[in-house]
Scaffold this motif. Structure first.
Motif, PDB file in Angstrom:
ATOM      1  N   ILE A   1     -43.212  39.383  61.619  1.00  0.00           N
ATOM      2  CA  ILE A   1     -43.478  39.223  60.176  1.00  0.00           C
ATOM      3  C   ILE A   1     -43.342  40.582  59.481  1.00  0.00           C
ATOM      4  CG2 ILE A   1     -45.295  38.732  58.473  1.00  0.00           C
ATOM      5  CD1 ILE A   1     -46.430  36.680  60.565  1.00  0.00           C
ATOM      6  N   THR A   2     -43.997  41.585  60.038  1.00  0.00           N
ATOM      7  CA  THR A   2     -44.044  42.897  59.383  1.00  0.00           C
ATOM      8  C   THR A   2     -42.686  43.574  59.399  1.00  0.00           C
ATOM      9  OG1 THR A   2     -46.310  43.045  60.173  1.00  0.00           O
ATOM     10  CG2 THR A   2     -45.314  45.082  59.334  1.00  0.00           C
ATOM     11  N   CYS A   3     -42.001  43.479  60.536  1.00  0.00           N
ATOM     12  CA  CYS A   3     -40.702  44.130  60.682  1.00  0.00           C
ATOM     13  C   CYS A   3     -39.702  43.510  59.703  1.00  0.00           C
ATOM     14  CB  CYS A   3     -40.242  43.982  62.135  1.00  0.00           C
ATOM     15  SG  CYS A   3     -38.714  44.818  62.516  1.00  0.00           S
ATOM     16  N   PHE A   4     -39.748  42.186  59.547  1.00  0.00           N
ATOM     17  CA  PHE A   4     -38.822  41.518  58.627  1.00  0.00           C
ATOM     18  C   PHE A   4     -39.137  41.901  57.171  1.00  0.00           C
ATOM     19  CE2 PHE A   4     -36.907  37.778  56.463  1.00  0.00           C
ATOM     20  CZ  PHE A   4     -35.636  37.852  57.012  1.00  0.00           C
ATOM     21  N   LEU A   5     -40.435  41.979  56.832  1.00  0.00           N
ATOM     22  CA  LEU A   5     -40.819  42.430  55.490  1.00  0.00           C
ATOM     23  C   LEU A   5     -40.364  43.871  55.279  1.00  0.00           C
ATOM     24  CD1 LEU A   5     -44.414  40.923  55.179  1.00  0.00           C
ATOM     25  CD2 LEU A   5     -42.482  40.416  53.660  1.00  0.00           C
ATOM     26  N   ALA A   6     -40.558  44.724  56.293  1.00  0.00           N
ATOM     27  CA  ALA A   6     -40.185  46.137  56.159  1.00  0.00           C
ATOM     28  C   ALA A   6     -38.679  46.271  55.949  1.00  0.00           C
ATOM     29  CB  ALA A   6     -40.632  46.920  57.390  1.00  0.00           C
ATOM     30  N   ALA A   7     -37.909  45.365  56.545  1.00  0.00           N
ATOM     31  CA  ALA A   7     -36.448  45.436  56.404  1.00  0.00           C
ATOM     32  C   ALA A   7     -36.001  45.013  55.013  1.00  0.00           C
ATOM     33  CB  ALA A   7     -35.787  44.541  57.454  1.00  0.00           C
ATOM     34  N   THR A   8     -36.770  44.147  54.376  1.00  0.00           N
ATOM     35  CA  THR A   8     -36.263  43.503  53.166  1.00  0.00           C
ATOM     36  C   THR A   8     -37.058  43.814  51.896  1.00  0.00           C
ATOM     37  OG1 THR A   8     -37.519  41.544  53.841  1.00  0.00           O
ATOM     38  CG2 THR A   8     -35.162  41.561  54.353  1.00  0.00           C
ATOM     39  N   PHE A   9     -38.359  44.052  52.001  1.00  0.00           N
ATOM     40  CA  PHE A   9     -39.169  44.262  50.787  1.00  0.00           C
ATOM     41  C   PHE A   9     -38.699  45.541  50.086  1.00  0.00           C
ATOM     42  CE2 PHE A   9     -42.631  45.377  48.054  1.00  0.00           C
ATOM     43  CZ  PHE A   9     -43.125  44.166  47.616  1.00  0.00           C
ATOM     44  N   ALA A  10     -38.371  45.445  48.835  1.00  0.00           N
ATOM     45  CA  ALA A  10     -37.893  46.598  48.054  1.00  0.00           C
ATOM     46  C   ALA A  10     -36.708  47.283  48.755  1.00  0.00           C
ATOM     47  CB  ALA A  10     -39.027  47.594  47.806  1.00  0.00           C
ATOM     48  N   ARG A  11     -35.913  46.507  49.434  1.00  0.00           N
ATOM     49  CA  ARG A  11     -34.732  46.982  50.196  1.00  0.00           C
ATOM     50  C   ARG A  11     -35.080  47.923  51.329  1.00  0.00           C
ATOM     51  NH1 ARG A  11     -33.124  47.119  45.127  1.00  0.00           N
ATOM     52  NH2 ARG A  11     -31.876  45.312  44.566  1.00  0.00           N
ATOM     53  N   GLY A  12     -36.312  47.832  51.791  1.00  0.00           N
ATOM     54  CA  GLY A  12     -36.612  48.602  53.003  1.00  0.00           C
ATOM     55  C   GLY A  12     -37.793  49.538  52.844  1.00  0.00           C
ATOM     56  N   MET A  13     -38.785  49.346  53.721  1.00  0.00           N
ATOM     57  CA  MET A  13     -39.961  50.219  53.752  1.00  0.00           C
ATOM     58  C   MET A  13     -40.130  50.729  55.171  1.00  0.00           C
ATOM     59  SD  MET A  13     -42.681  47.783  51.761  1.00  0.00           S
ATOM     60  CE  MET A  13     -44.041  48.954  51.690  1.00  0.00           C
ATOM     61  N   ASP A  14     -40.915  51.777  55.337  1.00  0.00           N
ATOM     62  CA  ASP A  14     -41.293  52.195  56.691  1.00  0.00           C
ATOM     63  C   ASP A  14     -42.376  51.262  57.224  1.00  0.00           C
ATOM     64  OD1 ASP A  14     -39.562  54.266  56.700  1.00  0.00           O
ATOM     65  OD2 ASP A  14     -41.055  55.832  56.329  1.00  0.00           O
ATOM     66  N   TRP A  15     -42.376  51.093  58.550  1.00  0.00           N
ATOM     67  CA  TRP A  15     -43.477  50.330  59.145  1.00  0.00           C
ATOM     68  C   TRP A  15     -43.935  50.974  60.450  1.00  0.00           C
ATOM     69  CZ3 TRP A  15     -43.525  46.743  63.485  1.00  0.00           C
ATOM     70  CH2 TRP A  15     -42.312  46.692  64.197  1.00  0.00           C
ATOM     71  N   TRP A  16     -45.216  50.825  60.701  1.00  0.00           N
ATOM     72  CA  TRP A  16     -45.815  51.300  61.953  1.00  0.00           C
ATOM     73  C   TRP A  16     -46.313  50.074  62.716  1.00  0.00           C
ATOM     74  CZ3 TRP A  16     -49.290  56.276  61.699  1.00  0.00           C
ATOM     75  CH2 TRP A  16     -48.635  57.273  60.983  1.00  0.00           C
ATOM     76  N   PHE A  17     -46.430  50.227  64.024  1.00  0.00           N
ATOM     77  CA  PHE A  17     -46.864  49.067  64.836  1.00  0.00           C
ATOM     78  C   PHE A  17     -47.981  49.465  65.794  1.00  0.00           C
ATOM     79  CE2 PHE A  17     -45.359  45.674  68.152  1.00  0.00           C
ATOM     80  CZ  PHE A  17     -46.371  44.822  67.738  1.00  0.00           C
ATOM     81  N   VAL A  18     -49.059  48.650  65.756  1.00  0.00           N
ATOM     82  CA  VAL A  18     -50.137  48.753  66.747  1.00  0.00           C
ATOM     83  C   VAL A  18     -50.061  47.476  67.590  1.00  0.00           C
ATOM     84  CG1 VAL A  18     -52.633  48.935  67.108  1.00  0.00           C
ATOM     85  CG2 VAL A  18     -51.568  50.067  65.116  1.00  0.00           C
ATOM     86  N   PRO A  19     -49.376  47.508  68.731  1.00  0.00           N
ATOM     87  CA  PRO A  19     -49.236  46.285  69.537  1.00  0.00           C
ATOM     88  C   PRO A  19     -50.541  45.977  70.275  1.00  0.00           C
ATOM     89  CG  PRO A  19     -48.176  48.146  70.655  1.00  0.00           C
ATOM     90  CD  PRO A  19     -48.678  48.660  69.327  1.00  0.00           C
TER      91      PRO A  19
END
Ligand SMILES: NC(=O)c1ccc[n+]([C@@H]2O[C@H](COP(=O)([O-])OP(=O)(O)OC[C@H]3O[C@@H](n4cnc5c(N)ncnc54)[C@H](O)[C@@H]3O)[C@@H](O)[C@H]2O)c1
Length: 357
Positions: free
Chosen positions: A103-121
């Motif tokens: 969910i987050t990675c797809f939003l990061a790819a597309t929201f406002a044409r791309g945002m940075d994202w961090w991941f805590v698995p």
């Protein structure tokens, strides 16, 4: 032992930081211009050590269901981010397993044409496998993982302290991907894992060392072939069979457990079709079977299985199936096989009787 693993990606380098506990993760996260997307179970289980993070102004709790990573669920996420004035120079943070990641990675790819994202698995599958490699996968209608992007995180904060609350089924699902990485790396690596398999679930230090090794193995493949055009394909070992088993059983079998069944099936079919002798199958069978224990006799309707494996999106051409199979030495290769009567008979024999032996 280093506490940082560096990964090179098309979008620049990023790091996996290994941290001792959940408090250390909370302290390492950004505190402003950040939007947290957290698995609702994780938010509940770790309310105390994550208190500072969960009190931030933009926190979205998601249920880890396949429906939550369907395109149909995204308008609500977008609305949430718009209402909280998310901008492209802000950071999205995913805290959870593969579903929260997708969910987050797809939003990061597309929201406002791309945002940075961090991941805590927080699941073993995400820690040992999916947290590196850049992929996002989103469902649409009936089609699973049909939409996606290659969007690496900026940083991964990994603490095995999260694994304490996972049930055995989830742990074995993640272990399926650990086994896969070790088979791909070669027979010596598999044998070493096989020797430690029984200690994996009871000894956190053993588990952590195999998580690190799985990521180090995957790093070599994704740095060479991030976009999955050649060598990274080997990471689909067990997956064509595994996806078909998941689909034919309406996802009654957790992903990594279906992958263990799929790897055992690949080894068996390779032997029956003459791609390999019996050795890879017999050498790996005990570990594979221990990992899919409880699912040895889950009914897998044969017609649905065959339809699913024929439809597998990694296949090209109508009459052949593309599979990752072992050779006589137990190393795995990508091969196209005719999906003929011999193939179907080998699949049926594995599902009907071999897997429960
Ligand atoms: N993008 C990729 O590279 C990639 C790779 C593999 C799998 N996936 C996707 O990941 C999904 C599966 O992810 P998963 O297996 O990591 O799990 P998940 O995200 O489906 O979560 C599984 C369950 O564990 C719970 N949970 C998560 N962390 C927990 C913790 N620390 N303690 C207790 N419970 C916890 C969740 O709430 C959920 O009930 C699938 O949708 C699959 O398609 C994506």
């Amino acid at each position: 032992v280093t506490d940082v693993l560096d990964i090179q990606s098309h979008a620049g380098p990023y790091q996996v930081h290994f941290l001792a506990d959940v408090m250390a993760v909370a302290e390492a996260l950004p505190a402003s211009d950040v939007h947290i997307i957290v698995d609702a179970n994780v938010a509940r289980l770790y309310a105390e050590p994550l208190a500072r993070i969960l009190a931030l102004p933009s926190v979205l709790a998601v249920d880890a269901t396949e429906g939550a990573k369907s395109l149909e669920a995204f308008p609500a996420y977008v609305r949430h981010l718009v209402e909280r004035k998310a901008r492209r120079d802000h950071v999205l943070v995913a805290i959870g397993g593969g579903i929260t990641q997708d969910i987050t990675c797809f939003l990061a790819a597309t929201f406002a044409r791309g945002m940075d994202w961090w991941f805590v698995p927080t699941t073993l599958l995400a820690q040992a496998d999916s947290c590196i490699g850049s992929k996002s996968s989103v469902n649409c209608g009936e089609a699973k993982n049909i939409l996606g992007t290659f969007t690496p995180p900026r940083r991964v904060l990994l603490s095995t302290a999260f694994l304490r609350t996972l049930d055995e089924r989830e742990l074995r699902s993640g272990a399926g991907e650990i086994i896969k990485a070790h088979v791909i790396e070669g027979p010596n690596h598999f044998d070493e894992l096989a020797g430690s398999y029984a200690r994996l679930f009871g000894e956190p230090a053993v588990m952590e060392s195999f998580i690190r090794r799985s990521l180090a193995i995957k790093k070599g493949f994704i740095e060479e072939d991030e976009f999955d055009r050649a060598r990274r394909n080997l990471f689909n070992y067990g997956h064509s069979f595994g996806h078909a088993i998941e689909s034919a059983t309406d996802y009654a079998i957790p992903h990594g457990i279906a992958v263990a069944l799929g790897m055992d099936m690949a080894n068996f079919v390779a032997w029956r079709l003459g791609a390999a002798g019996p050795d890879p199958y017999y050498r790996m069978h005990a570990v594979m079977k221990a990992n899919y224990r409880g699912f040895e006799s889950t009914p897998v309707p044969m017609e649905r299985f065959l339809a699913a494996i024929g439809k597998d999106k990694k296949n090209s051409g109508a009459d052949t199936v593309t599979l990752i199979l072992p050779d006589g030495d137990g190393r795995v290769f990508r091969r196209a096989w005719p999906g003929d009567a011999g193939f179907r008979a080998a699949c049926a024999r594995f599902l009907d009787s071999e897997r429960s032996k």
